[in-house]
Design a protein around this motif. Structure first.
Motif, mmCIF file in Angstrom:
data_model
loop_
_atom_site.group_PDB
_atom_site.id
_atom_site.type_symbol
_atom_site.label_atom_id
_atom_site.label_comp_id
_atom_site.label_asym_id
_atom_site.label_seq_id
_atom_site.Cartn_x
_atom_site.Cartn_y
_atom_site.Cartn_z
ATOM 1 N N GLU A 153 2.051 -0.971 -9.831
ATOM 2 C CA GLU A 153 2.587 -1.809 -8.757
ATOM 3 C C GLU A 153 3.353 -2.991 -9.323
ATOM 4 O O GLU A 153 4.444 -3.326 -8.870
ATOM 5 N N ARG A 197 -0.378 4.092 -11.268
ATOM 6 C CA ARG A 197 -1.245 3.244 -10.451
ATOM 7 C C ARG A 197 -2.400 2.719 -11.283
ATOM 8 O O ARG A 197 -2.814 1.580 -11.151
ATOM 9 N N GLU A 214 0.830 -1.205 0.000
ATOM 10 C CA GLU A 214 0.000 0.000 0.000
ATOM 11 C C GLU A 214 0.863 1.252 0.000
ATOM 12 O O GLU A 214 0.559 2.240 -0.692
ATOM 13 N N SER A 244 2.352 1.694 -3.424
ATOM 14 C CA SER A 244 1.319 2.105 -4.362
ATOM 15 C C SER A 244 1.023 3.595 -4.244
ATOM 16 O O SER A 244 0.854 4.299 -5.256
ATOM 17 N N LYS A 245 1.000 4.108 -3.023
ATOM 18 C CA LYS A 245 0.732 5.529 -2.821
ATOM 19 C C LYS A 245 1.876 6.395 -3.332
ATOM 20 O O LYS A 245 1.671 7.558 -3.695
#
Length: 243
Positions: free
Chosen positions: A230, A225, A214, A217-218
């Motif tokens: 990812e 994204r 996570e 990904s941010k």
């Protein structure tokens, strides 16, 4: 004598909920085998070995339970079902329960060593179906031998033994010792803490990896994204690690 018989039948009924009356318990193979063993053991102690063996073989033919006339057995002994073998120098305490296909076996008779060759079961022991207890060892009071366990070492008081070669479940005795546990194995909760601890560790690792994914990904731009950045990021990191 009648009172002792009634007390014995009631002790069996306390461990087996299926019979509807004492009369039904009287025809149990384990009860018949024990009664005939009392006769055979009396003959054995009188050194009438041949006649003791005759009673022993008749009992085995009738019940599929083989108890050597020399075995010493205490009060309220219960064999639930048959196909059990108990050796000559075995000693069994009071209120012991054995399930089907159990062997209380001895050491190798060809080594020329006589004397004590079979196990001693102290009071309140439960031996699960298919278990093999071998050699002149002592199984402590209120110990439980799980189904199909092979026990060749001393068993501490209150321990629950499982596996091949049998090992203790390491459950604190005060958590599990009850008046009676069918088949010698607690079934309503995990009987060994190690698998639970392992599952908890794996769950913690999965949670940590999820947080890392996570966070990565941010850190990516919005367009990456949307396009599955990812996977690209993992591929780049993997190729970098290989280099």
């Amino acid at each position: 004598m009648f009172d002792r018989l009634v007390s014995y039948l009631d002790s069996v009924r306390a461990r087996d909920p299926s019979p509807r009356s004492r009369w039904e318990i009287l025809i149990y193979p384990g009860v018949i085998a024990l009664g005939l063993h009392r006769v055979a053991h009396w003959l054995y102690e009188a050194e009438l070995f041949f006649f003791a063996r005759v009673v022993n073989h008749f009992s085995r033919f009738l019940t599929a339970i083989d108890i050597h006339p020399g075995a010493i057995i205490g009060r309220n002994f219960f064999i639930d079902h048959g196909f059990t073998v108990i050796g000559e120098t075995a000693e069994i305490g009071d209120n012991v329960t054995i399930y089907q296909c159990v062997t209380l076996g001895g050491t190798n008779p060809t080594n020329g060593k006589g004397g004590k060759r079979h196990p001693t079961l102290m009071d309140g022991v439960i031996v699960g179906s298919g278990a093999q207890v071998i050699g002149p060892i002592t199984v402590g009071e209120r110990a439980r031998i799980g189904a199909n366990a092979v026990v060749t070492d001393e068993v501490p008081e209150g321990a629950t033994m499982i596996g091949l070669k049998a090992r203790s479940t390491l459950v604190p005795a005060e958590d599990w010792i009850r008046e009676f546990i069918p088949y010698g194995t607690p079934c309503d909760e995990p009987c060994e803490p190690a698998p639970t601890e392992r599952v908890q560790l794996l769950e913690q690792q999965i949670a940590a990896l999820t947080r890392q994914v996570e966070a990565m990904s941010k850190a990516l731009p919005a367009d990456q994204r949307a396009e599955g950045g990812e996977a690209d990021l993992f591929a780049e990191r993997k190729s970098g690690a290989e280099r």
